[in-house]
Design a protein around this motif. Structure first.
Motif, PDB file in Angstrom:
ATOM      1  N   GLY A  75       1.617  -6.705  -3.444  1.00 30.56           N
ATOM      2  CA  GLY A  75       2.889  -7.022  -2.712  1.00 30.56           C
ATOM      3  C   GLY A  75       3.828  -5.449  -2.949  1.00 30.56           C
ATOM      4  O   GLY A  75       4.399  -5.051  -2.102  1.00 30.56           O
ATOM      5  N   ALA A  76       4.095  -5.369  -4.385  1.00 33.40           N
ATOM      6  CA  ALA A  76       4.928  -4.203  -4.608  1.00 33.40           C
ATOM      7  C   ALA A  76       4.498  -2.700  -4.166  1.00 33.40           C
ATOM      8  O   ALA A  76       5.463  -2.125  -3.867  1.00 33.40           O
ATOM      9  N   ILE A  77       3.129  -2.548  -4.204  1.00 31.15           N
ATOM     10  CA  ILE A  77       2.588  -1.243  -3.871  1.00 31.15           C
ATOM     11  C   ILE A  77       2.891  -1.239  -2.278  1.00 31.15           C
ATOM     12  O   ILE A  77       3.250  -0.209  -1.727  1.00 31.15           O
ATOM     13  N   ALA A  78       2.567  -2.196  -1.674  1.00 33.96           N
ATOM     14  CA  ALA A  78       2.606  -2.412  -0.210  1.00 33.96           C
ATOM     15  C   ALA A  78       4.121  -2.131   0.185  1.00 33.96           C
ATOM     16  O   ALA A  78       4.392  -1.344   1.497  1.00 33.96           O
ATOM     17  N   ALA A  79       5.122  -2.542  -0.378  1.00 31.96           N
ATOM     18  CA  ALA A  79       6.626  -2.576  -0.211  1.00 31.96           C
ATOM     19  C   ALA A  79       7.070  -0.975  -0.169  1.00 31.96           C
ATOM     20  O   ALA A  79       7.761  -0.343   0.522  1.00 31.96           O
ATOM     21  N   ILE A  80       6.425  -0.336  -1.375  1.00 30.63           N
ATOM     22  CA  ILE A  80       6.510   1.352  -1.487  1.00 30.63           C
ATOM     23  C   ILE A  80       5.902   1.901  -0.192  1.00 30.63           C
ATOM     24  O   ILE A  80       6.734   2.768   0.382  1.00 30.63           O
ATOM     25  N   ALA A 100      -6.269  -7.358  -2.020  1.00 34.73           N
ATOM     26  CA  ALA A 100      -6.034  -8.443  -1.105  1.00 34.73           C
ATOM     27  C   ALA A 100      -4.827  -8.586  -0.803  1.00 34.73           C
ATOM     28  O   ALA A 100      -4.315  -8.672   0.487  1.00 34.73           O
ATOM     29  N   ALA A 101      -3.749  -8.679  -1.875  1.00 32.96           N
ATOM     30  CA  ALA A 101      -2.391  -9.016  -1.557  1.00 32.96           C
ATOM     31  C   ALA A 101      -1.847  -7.729  -0.827  1.00 32.96           C
ATOM     32  O   ALA A 101      -0.909  -7.848  -0.175  1.00 32.96           O
ATOM     33  N   TYR A 102      -2.349  -6.495  -1.312  1.00 28.69           N
ATOM     34  CA  TYR A 102      -1.794  -5.428  -0.670  1.00 28.69           C
ATOM     35  C   TYR A 102      -1.987  -5.219   0.718  1.00 28.69           C
ATOM     36  O   TYR A 102      -1.258  -5.135   1.692  1.00 28.69           O
ATOM     37  N   ARG A 103      -3.138  -5.712   1.121  1.00 26.74           N
ATOM     38  CA  ARG A 103      -3.462  -5.516   2.590  1.00 26.74           C
ATOM     39  C   ARG A 103      -2.708  -6.803   3.320  1.00 26.74           C
ATOM     40  O   ARG A 103      -2.251  -6.579   4.479  1.00 26.74           O
ATOM     41  N   ALA A 104      -2.314  -7.823   2.848  1.00 30.53           N
ATOM     42  CA  ALA A 104      -1.755  -9.048   3.246  1.00 30.53           C
ATOM     43  C   ALA A 104      -0.254  -8.687   3.373  1.00 30.53           C
ATOM     44  O   ALA A 104       0.326  -9.071   4.341  1.00 30.53           O
ATOM     45  N   SER A 105       0.351  -7.766   2.647  1.00 28.98           N
ATOM     46  CA  SER A 105       1.620  -7.427   2.502  1.00 28.98           C
ATOM     47  C   SER A 105       2.118  -6.385   3.303  1.00 28.98           C
ATOM     48  O   SER A 105       3.440  -6.084   3.525  1.00 28.98           O
ATOM     49  N   CYS A 106       1.186  -5.268   3.659  1.00 27.20           N
ATOM     50  CA  CYS A 106       1.345  -4.238   4.413  1.00 27.20           C
ATOM     51  C   CYS A 106       1.832  -4.531   5.895  1.00 27.20           C
ATOM     52  O   CYS A 106       1.496  -5.102   6.593  1.00 27.20           O
ATOM     53  N   THR A 107       2.678  -3.845   6.012  1.00 24.86           N
ATOM     54  CA  THR A 107       3.584  -3.677   7.548  1.00 24.86           C
ATOM     55  C   THR A 107       2.634  -3.011   8.379  1.00 24.86           C
ATOM     56  O   THR A 107       2.522  -2.852   9.765  1.00 24.86           O
ATOM     57  N   ARG A 108       1.712  -2.119   7.812  1.00 23.70           N
ATOM     58  CA  ARG A 108       0.793  -1.478   8.640  1.00 23.70           C
ATOM     59  C   ARG A 108      -0.757  -2.091   8.273  1.00 23.70           C
ATOM     60  O   ARG A 108      -0.881  -2.437   6.907  1.00 23.70           O
TER      61      ARG A 108
END
Length: 388
Positions: free
Chosen positions: A116-121, A237-245
């Motif tokens: 989630g942190a990486i997705a936020a960046i 999986a968390a990255y994909r779920a958290s991405c706004t794209r």
């Protein structure tokens, strides 16, 4: 030195930083009369001073509005003064502990919080990076960077032909490079994340080391996961779920390519600095990689290839790392480390060293992850306190 950067600072005591020193920075944790902790850092060489200068620009550009988009803290500079080389920089201490990549546990907690942190960046607006003059690369330019590393490594005559072919096929595969660049940290590794215990479990409370901030390939911030075999699936999986794209379909394959290219950067660094020990280490790692891929190069390295890399093979691929060397991933104001990419003024780093069985740079499709051109914005843990 700290009081030269913050004139009204009253220091009651000092101690070492949790990560120790690598020679890139002299640093210390200071206790002030306000019963707060601050970190003072001074670069130890010109290269570190250059990285520090870039990070200062990046941190100063992170306004309250930008920081409010993140679920974690980033360093706040409270004072600086000239030094030789670079500057004396005093910043707020960020508490937390590191979990080494190989010990990041699977499941909810550290892994999902990191994703989630990486997705936020990657969801931050690109304009705040471009407005301050930091690099903004297109997908084509990202591919050209990879090709340049491959060509430079090949020109040394120390790059095995099988590996050159493996990398070149991936770099020339158009499908692999159809992605929307995003804001990236550029120097992420497991050591970048500060973890704290929370009522919901361990979470990312801070991210340190911002000298690689730019707009570029989001896969660069994910390549270190090759060294996190237990947690990689859950982080992605968390990255994909958290991405706004919607993350592009082949981001994991590019992440693996970027991880392997760190071997080339390590070799080039050794040659550039005339460090024979580094050169020999890099050559040995490249030989180990070629032993792993020989016999599996009959299938082309491209996303459409039917032969894919098994998850178990990915886990083995880069378990060796010139452990972010005296250089653990980044030269940041908060984490001493070495930047393996010596190619340009604004270079990123992190490391991943292959070992064991690998195949073509192909990863299984883990759920629906269609290509998109849109972009916007506890297990065994090392709980050594971080003196940030």
């Amino acid at each position: 030195m700290a009081t030269s950067a913050v004139p009204d600072l009253v220091v009651l005591g000092s101690g070492p930083l949790g990560l120790g020193s690598t020679g890139d920075f002299d640093s210390a944790l200071l206790r002030t009369d306000a019963d707060t902790d601050v970190v003072v850092r001074v670069p130890g060489n010109d290269r570190a001073a250059g990285e520090q200068a870039i990070e200062l620009i990046a941190l100063q550009a992170m306004t309250a509005g930008i920081r409010s988009r993140l679920s974690f803290d980033i360093p706040v500079v409270i004072g600086q003064a000239p030094a030789s080389p670079g500057r004396v920089v005093v910043s707020e201490f960020l508490p937390g502990f590191h979990v080494p990549a190989e010990h990041v546990p699977a499941g909810d907690g550290v892994a999902t919080s990191i994703g989630g942190a990486i997705a936020a960046i990657h969801s931050l607006p690109a304009s705040f990076v471009t407005d301050i003059g930091l690099p903004s690369l297109t997908a084509a330019q990202c591919r050209n960077e990879a090709l340049n590393v491959i060509e430079r490594a090949a020109s040394t005559r120390r790059l095995p032909e099988a590996i050159r072919q493996r990398w070149s096929e991936a770099a020339h595969d158009d499908a692999l490079w159809q992605f929307q660049p995003t804001v990236i940290n550029g120097t992420l590794s497991a050591e970048s994340f500060l973890i704290t215990d929370h009522e919901v479990g361990p979470i990312v409370s801070g991210v340190v080391g911002w000298s690689g901030l730019r707009v570029s390939d989001p896969a660069r911030d994910l390549h270190w996961l090759t060294a996190a075999p237990e947690a990689a699936e859950d982080v992605f999986a968390a990255y994909r779920a958290s991405c706004t794209r919607t993350p592009d379909r082949f981001i994991r394959q590019r992440a693996l390519l970027h991880a392997e290219l760190e071997l080339a950067r390590w070799l080039l660094h050794g040659l550039d600095t005339r460090d024979q020990g580094v050169v020999e280490d890099a050559v040995g790692l490249l030989d180990g990689l070629v032993d792993s891929v020989l016999g599996k190069l009959s299938a082309p390295i491209n996303p459409q290839a039917e032969q894919v890399l098994a998850v178990s093979e990915v886990e083995k691929l880069l378990t060796r790392t010139p452990a972010t060397t005296p250089s653990s991933a980044q030269i940041g104001m908060e984490t001493d480390a070495y930047d393996f990419d010596e190619e340009g003024e604004f270079s990123d780093s992190t490391s991943g060293h292959p070992e064991a069985d690998t195949g073509p740079i192909e990863l299984p499709d883990l759920g629906e992850d269609p290509a998109s051109e849109d972009g916007t914005g506890s297990g065994s843990e090392d709980k050594t306190p971080e003196t940030r």
